[in-house]
Write a protein that holds these residues in place. Structure first.
Motif, short mmCIF file in Angstrom:
data_model
loop_
_atom_site.label_atom_id
_atom_site.label_comp_id
_atom_site.label_asym_id
_atom_site.label_seq_id
_atom_site.Cartn_x
_atom_site.Cartn_y
_atom_site.Cartn_z
N GLN A 49 0.85 -1.18 0.00
CA GLN A 49 0.00 0.00 0.00
C GLN A 49 0.89 1.24 0.00
OE1 GLN A 49 -2.90 0.06 3.18
NE2 GLN A 49 -3.03 -2.18 3.22
N PHE A 51 0.72 5.87 0.02
CA PHE A 51 -0.04 7.12 0.00
C PHE A 51 0.23 7.79 -1.34
CE2 PHE A 51 0.81 6.41 4.55
CZ PHE A 51 -0.50 6.41 5.02
N ARG A 57 -4.69 6.84 0.83
CA ARG A 57 -4.11 5.50 0.91
C ARG A 57 -4.58 4.66 -0.27
NH1 ARG A 57 -2.30 2.41 5.55
NH2 ARG A 57 -2.87 4.18 6.84
N SER A 320 -0.15 8.63 7.94
CA SER A 320 -0.43 9.48 6.78
C SER A 320 0.85 9.63 5.98
CB SER A 320 -0.95 10.85 7.24
OG SER A 320 0.08 11.54 7.94
N ALA A 365 2.40 2.58 2.88
CA ALA A 365 1.36 2.73 3.88
C ALA A 365 1.07 1.39 4.55
CB ALA A 365 0.09 3.28 3.23
#
Lengths: 385, 401
Positions: A49, A51, A57, A320, A365
């Motif tokens: 994953q 950002f 995300r 974040s 992420a």
């Protein structure tokens, strides 16, 4: 007890090795009894994953290329010496305190999975560059807390100023989307301190700055940044002894990096479609993203098997972030594969494509985790007092 | 105490060229008889190669004449060395060995090497890459110390050793620079250490490197498939300034015995060459290079020989000894002479013809002529740097005897 505390201080947080560069390790600003401290860590980041440039995300490490993963596992061994220097020279300030010298070695395993792996295979590129990682050298001086090291029992507060150099000895596969090394020098300075707010607790906070050298041959068609933006790091952590030999640490860490520069990209997985018999090629030039940032929280549990050996389990969750993305104009070359300048070979402007920067431009992420093992050699090594 | 201090400072090493332009040279008391124990050493060496030697011994910008001056190759080498000193035969009656301590040493290395823009671009024309990073080759060394002799204030001993280099380092056949070397070598070495009144230290050595073959030449065959054997001679003189400080100066000489042989030369342009490049890059006559729209160059399949290489180097350094366990050292090395590898290679020049099956592409057509150009041999056994390097060294005695 001193030895236990000393060993505790030598703990490195697992994420320090991961691509995101976690800075919040417990005991990182603690002056230790002179001697050698050794640490080994295994860390894993699934990197499935990321950002995106807007901070959203996404379920892919490189969203522009379809769902893709770049899992990375690293083994790191750190040798850390705490020692006084030039004592007989009576250098003001310098000769009266202890310093810290650190050498960090890495070995890493990474690969490309998902849609990006399909592109790599179809284009005859390399899947990944695994092997030896970068080498980190650091030298720090304890501005506060490093004095009276012969007689001190404990250090209620400390401040460390540390200089770091990262040598790009890591394997860097120029045709792959992921490598263990990153082919650029890095220079850093960190300033941080610790307090003991109550019994059994350690509160630490610090900031750091990193400046990076140029990668003259950026990988994966130059989608890795040629020049990486300067980076500001910050971290805070609180650890608490739960039970004799058991410690829990919580940390928060973040980074804020300037704009990355991409020079003459040569291909991209998300090239725009070209007309019949033509092909799309990136327009050579210099491109910039808008910089990257990250914020993550984590926890670690430490168990002292003996006063000399300590085990650790670590987990960290990115909260974040923002990855580097840039607009890449293309040219349409007709016929496909022709040589510019040759007769019958023509070029005209093509589409502009939003392109994922790779390497340090990606902000993972994914939940990451690791194990660590530490050993103190201070009493047995020759560097002891 | 002094012996222990020195012991930490001395870790025997051979004079192998390790990576681009960096050579292992002896340090303070490198060949002195050491107290029994286990020593470790970390060395960081960095160079920016802006000049190299050609086969006539002239210093010139790296990559000349194919890239403009101002380009460079950055190379960093880190080595970890572990040395054991003891006597396995102390309680035996084995002649020679029972009274002379032995030592064994393992050296592993890692390196980073990167060329700047124009060299990288030039490499890409041939489908090649500039840099190579990762784990280097491994060196294993064992030997024995000679008896220690005294003549008044003079104390001296000899040393005999042999080093084997295993080509376990990362080897990229497409790369201009590599961390490894792709061939084995064995090097017997004879060394001498002398110490005058505990103030002046002299270490000298001669060695001969027998080199194996390389079956996978790199960078389009510009690394030798049969690297020439090499002989080395080195001397280092150190002076004790005080209990913790030393300075030294040294000289290193190495040269090949015979020629390097390049048996796998294959450097060719990825794409056919347009006329303007054919004129400038290939030195074709104007009439010839304007006779076709594009050209193909095919390297002629044969072995080439250079005229060998030679390198002379001076070094100067300073040491700081911390307690009885650690030594910090800084050394600067400056090449003062040399001769690099160059070969005259031949290409067949073919006219480029349109590929009817793939519009816009070209295939080699009739052979037009033959052209010869001079190319530089690359990497550790062929190139000779004319640029200085800096060495930072940290020695630590982990477990005292």
């Amino acid at each position: 007890m001193i030895r236990v505390l000393a060993l505790l201080g030598a703990v490195a947080l697992p994420g320090a090795l991961l691509a995101q560069g976690i800075e919040g390790r417990m005991g990182r600003y603690q002056p230790l009894h002179p001697g050698l401290y050794l640490q080994a860590q295994v860390l894993h980041d699934p990197r499935d994953q990321s950002f995106d440039a807007s901070g959203v995300r996404r379920h892919s490490i490189a969203p522009g290329s379809g769902d893709s993963q770049l899992p990375l596992t690293t083994l790191r061994v750190d040798f850390e010496w705490h020692l006084p220097l030039f004592e007989e020279a009576d250098l003001p300030f310098f000769s009266t305190r202890t310093h810290r010298l650190r050498i960090g070695l890495q070995q890493g395993w990474t690969r490309t999975d998902g849609a990006l792996a399909g592109y790599v295979a179809a284009e005859g590129l390399k899947n990944a560059g695994s092997g030896l990682g970068n080498l980190e050298l650091a030298f720090g001086s304890f501005l506060v807390g490093g004095e009276d090291w012969r007689s001190r029992e404990n250090v209620p507060r400390a401040v460390l100023l540390e200089w770091t150099v990262v040598l790009p000895t890591g394997v860097y596969e120029r045709m792959a989307p992921t490598s263990v090394g990153d082919n650029r020098w890095a220079f850093g300075v960190d300033l941080g301190g610790l307090l003991r707010p109550w019994r059994g607790a350690l509160l630490e906070a610090g900031v750091g700055y990193r400046r990076y050298g140029t990668d003259h041959e950026p990988a994966f068609g130059a989608l890795m940044p040629a020049d990486r933006g300067d980076e500001l790091r910050y971290s805070a952590s609180l650890s608490q002894r739960l039970h004799p030999g058991w410690h829990l640490a919580l940390h928060l860490q973040g980074t804020q990096a300037g704009r990355n520069v991409y020079r003459d990209p040569r291909f991209t997985p998300d090239s725009p479609p070209a007309g019949l018999g033509a092909e799309s090629r990136p327009l050579p030039g210099e491109y910039r993203d808008e910089g990257t940032r990250s914020l993550a929280a984590g926890a670690s549990l430490y168990v002292f098997a003996t006063p000399y050996w300590r085990l650790g389990a670590h987990v960290e969750q990115p909260l974040s972030g923002r990855s580097g993305v840039f607009d890449l104009p293309h040219v349409e070359r007709r016929p496909a594969g022709c040589i510019p300048g040759a007769a019958l070979c023509s070029e005209r402007p093509g589409a502009v494509v939003r392109t994922d920067g790779m390497g340090s431009a990606r902000q993972s992420a994914s939940l990451r985790f690791g194990l660590s093992l530490s050993r103190q050699f201070g009493a047995a090594g020759g560097a002891g007092p | 105490m002094t012996r222990r201090l020195l012991a930490a400072a001395l870790l025997a090493g051979l004079s192998f060229p390790a990576t681009a332009g960096i050579v292992f040279t002896p340090h303070l008391s490198e060949y002195a008889r050491q107290p029994r124990g286990h020593y470790t050493e970390f060395t960081l060496t960095h160079t920016r190669i802006e000049d190299s030697y050609d086969r006539e011994g002239h210093r010139r910008p790296v990559g000349a004449p194919f890239v403009p001056p101002g380009e460079r190759i950055d190379a960093t080498l880190v080595t970890f060395k572990s040395l054991w000193v003891g006597n396995l035969f102390r309680d035996s009656r084995v002649p020679l060995l029972a009274t002379r301590p032995q030592f064994c040493r393992l050296i592993v290395s890692a390196s980073h090497q990167q060329a700047t823009g124009a060299i990288t671009e030039r490499s890409r024309l041939f489908g090649l890459r500039s840099g190579g990073s990762g784990l280097g080759d491994a060196f294993g060394l064992c030997g024995i110390y000679g008896e220690e002799h005294r003549l008044g204030p003079l104390q001296f001993n000899g040393m005999l050793a042999a080093t084997v280099k295993a080509p376990v380092g990362r080897w990229d056949e497409q790369a201009l620079l590599n961390a490894g070397t792709d061939y084995w070598s064995v090097a017997p070495q004879l060394a001498l250490h002398a110490n005058l009144a505990g103030r002046l230290f002299v270490d000298a050595t001669v060695a001969y490197q027998f080199k194996g073959h390389s079956d996978r030449p790199a960078y389009g065959g510009l690394t030798p498939t049969r690297p020439a054997d090499m002989r080395n001679a080195e001397i280092n003189v150190a002076w004790k300034l005080g209990p913790r400080w030393y300075v030294d100066a040294g000289f290193s000489y190495r040269e090949t015995v015979g020629s390097n042989v390049f048996g796998g030369f294959s450097t060719r342009f990825v794409d056919p060459v347009p006329p303007e490049q054919a004129c400038t890059l290939l030195n074709l006559a104007d009439a010839l290079c304007n006779s076709a729209n594009l050209f193909f160059l095919e390297p002629q399949d044969r072995a080439y020989r250079d005229q060998g290489i030679r390198a002379q180097l001076v070094t100067a350094g300073v040491y700081y000894v911390y307690r009885s366990s650690s030594v910090l050292g800084l050394r600067l090395a400056q090449p003062v002479g040399g001769k690099g590898s160059q070969i005259d290679v031949s290409y067949d020049v073919h006219m480029g013809l349109p590929d009817l099956a793939r519009p816009g592409r070209f295939i080699p057509g009739p052979r037009l002529s033959e052209t010869t150009t001079t190319l530089n041999g690359v990497q550790e056994s062929a190139a000779v740097s004319a640029s200085p390097y800096l060495e930072l060294r940290f020695v630590h005695l982990f477990w005292a005897p």
